[in-house]
Design an enzyme around this catalytic site. Structure first.
Site, PDB file in Angstrom:
ATOM      1  N   THR A 138      40.224 -15.153  23.237  1.00 51.71           N
ATOM      2  CA  THR A 138      40.699 -16.514  23.412  1.00 51.71           C
ATOM      3  C   THR A 138      39.516 -17.469  23.548  1.00 51.71           C
ATOM      4  O   THR A 138      38.524 -17.133  24.157  1.00 51.71           O
ATOM      5  CB  THR A 138      41.529 -16.551  24.711  1.00 51.71           C
TER       6      THR A 138
ATOM      7  N   GLY B 204      51.601 -16.261  25.767  1.00 53.05           N
ATOM      8  CA  GLY B 204      50.718 -16.020  26.904  1.00 53.05           C
ATOM      9  C   GLY B 204      50.473 -17.278  27.717  1.00 53.05           C
ATOM     10  O   GLY B 204      51.247 -18.234  27.655  1.00 53.05           O
TER      11      GLY B 204
ATOM     12  N   GLY C 162      42.290 -14.046  29.392  1.00 48.90           N
ATOM     13  CA  GLY C 162      42.524 -12.745  30.029  1.00 48.90           C
ATOM     14  C   GLY C 162      43.939 -12.284  29.811  1.00 48.90           C
ATOM     15  O   GLY C 162      44.591 -12.698  28.848  1.00 48.90           O
TER      16      GLY C 162
ATOM     17  N   GLY D 135      47.295 -12.674  30.022  1.00 42.19           N
ATOM     18  CA  GLY D 135      48.004 -13.931  30.234  1.00 42.19           C
ATOM     19  C   GLY D 135      49.091 -13.904  31.282  1.00 42.19           C
ATOM     20  O   GLY D 135      49.313 -14.893  31.976  1.00 42.19           O
TER      21      GLY D 135
END
Lengths: 314, 314
Positions: free
Chosen positions: A181, A211, A233, A235
């Site tokens: 991300t 997410g 991370g 989510g």
């Protein structure tokens, strides 16, 4: 001289240290630098925090090395489903898209949602139709899908798991563990904060899973009265903890520094919910924090003096 | 005797006071009472706050009088797109579905998401597929669509606006101003809080718009350490303010009562963002608040002694 600050991230995870990974790391560091420079130019020319965030995130979206737009991880069905959000700390305006498959730069669609006041969060085909009506570039799925992502999906498709993009596992070659991300937070010379996040989500995700990235307060949040945050991370734990807004609340109501608030939430609250990842957080005075609880996190910083830094490990 | 509390709401808006509206008001009050009694039975028999919330919300979903499941407002295209979420204050587990068109009881799908750990938020057809695999009842769109909703959409379709379901405007007959988003919060005899919300969203909505109801921290939130909240109103301002989590943060970090926190956020923060609506909020000691900034709000309360109350206006 007018002061401003820009932070970017390209995901947190068990970044490998092998030779192939090293090469990828070098390339990724270069792209992070480009993103910082792009945002810097906007801020230098008097642009707003929002415009800088979008400019920086676009660079990361356009790179196949990160899990956002081009280079997004693949869903269980082998396609991409992307999420993105932006928030303006001055007005608390926000925009987000979720589960989009054809918008070349989801972060631009998020900004368009914010500016057009057609809701805050648009999803799926409706969001794509909106983006097209706004004149944003629509592309075919093939634009987003890389060979590395195909191999990555194949490897774990039958495992019936979803995983953080950047987690290779020790038994897998590192060559296709592209990064995660992406996001940016900025403080412009007018004292305004902004945050933006863009992601392809989890590898092998199913059932239209969304997410934390497009959820205002979870993966993305900005308020001039506290902080701007972009998270990366697992989510679900970021949604359940309302991570970004929790950091903001600890700054605003507990009087904590951005460092203390972001570190506590990332290293205590998120792991207590079984999650992990990292955040970038920035306050109105340009103080920042980039805590994470994974092996590494791709992240960088640039200040108004033009000096930039990029980190992967501590 | 073990103590417990259950609150429900059926939306806030400019509830009309005309004769046709009165009749509808009577019917709606009865359904709210039924929802309270259904949740009460669960709690009385030792059920959890989550189970009580779901039982109560299901009654409101099944009624065509409220804007959730059966009786949902119609989108620009004339269909329904429903959102729902639940959160367990004990574990901070949460589940939500967004933009679903065929799941008979979206609140049950939200619970299934929470319990199956397939993410926290599932959207669209993916969420429907998940619900079907979980054995939940799938129905045709016609099940949800009422004649009143068709007339309501027709009236405002060409206005290019979206509106709160329960806002009739003074120039419209009150007969089809059915009520709004539904939700419940509960405190069970074990001291655990839970919250749930279900909605058809805004009339005439477009582009896959998702409101605050399925967003954990915005329209739905529960934490034993602070409060359980379910919101109703103009979803965008509730997302931007991270409404439910903002109330929780003011209780947790500022030491405010649930009444003060909920009232400040509903009557000051939300209107400052151009929004309006109401919330129901409940703390671990059974203290509660139901502030709103519209003409009326359908809401009710039942305690462990079996005494219930239902209000529409002050």
């Amino acid at each position: 001289m007018a002061k401003f600050t820009l932070l970017v991230h390209g995901g947190a995870g068990d970044v490998s240290a092998g030779p192939t990974a090293r090469q990828r790391e070098r390339k990724s560091r270069l792209v992070l630098k480009q993103a910082l420079l792009c945002g810097y130019r906007v801020l230098k020319m008097g642009g707003t925090a929002i415009d800088a965030v979008v400019a920086a995130v676009k660079v990361l979206e356009d790179s196949p090395l990160f899990n956002a737009a081009r280079g997004s991880v693949l869903t269980h069905r082998g396609g991409v489903e992307m999420d993105a959000a932006v928030m303006d700390g001055k007005t608390l305006s926000a925009g987000a898209v979720a589960g989009v498959r054809k918008i070349k730069n989801p972060i631009e669609a998020a900004v368009a949602v914010m500016r057009c006041c057609q809701g805050v969060l648009l999803a799926g085909e409706g969001a794509e139709q909106f983006a097209a009506e706004q004149g944003l570039k629509i592309v075919k799925q093939t634009y987003f899908i890389t060979a590395g992502r195909r191999r990555q999906l194949q490897r774990i498709r039958n495992s019936h798991t979803m995983q953080l993009d950047h987690d290779s596992g020790t038994d897998h070659p590192a060559e296709d563990t592209e990064l995660g991300t992406v996001g940016a937070v900025a403080l412009d010379q007018y004292g305004n904060l902004a945050a933006g996040t863009s992601t392809g989500g989890l590898v092998n995700k199913r059932f239209g899973r969304i997410g934390d990235s497009p959820i205002i307060g979870a993966g993305t949040y900005a308020d001039n009265g506290s902080v701007a945050v972009s998270a990366t991370g697992t989510g679900e734990s970021f949604i359940r903890s309302v991570c970004a807004h929790e950091i903001a609340a600890r700054v605003k109501y507990c009087g904590f520094s951005v460092g203390r608030a972001a570190t506590e939430v990332t290293k205590t609250v998120i792991p207590a919910l079984g999650g992990r990842g990292g955040v970038i957080a920035l306050d109105h005075a340009g103080r920042f924090a980039m805590p994470y609880v994974t092996r590494g996190m791709y992240r960088g910083l640039i200040r108004s003096n033009g000096q930039s830094q990029v980190w992967v490990f501590d």
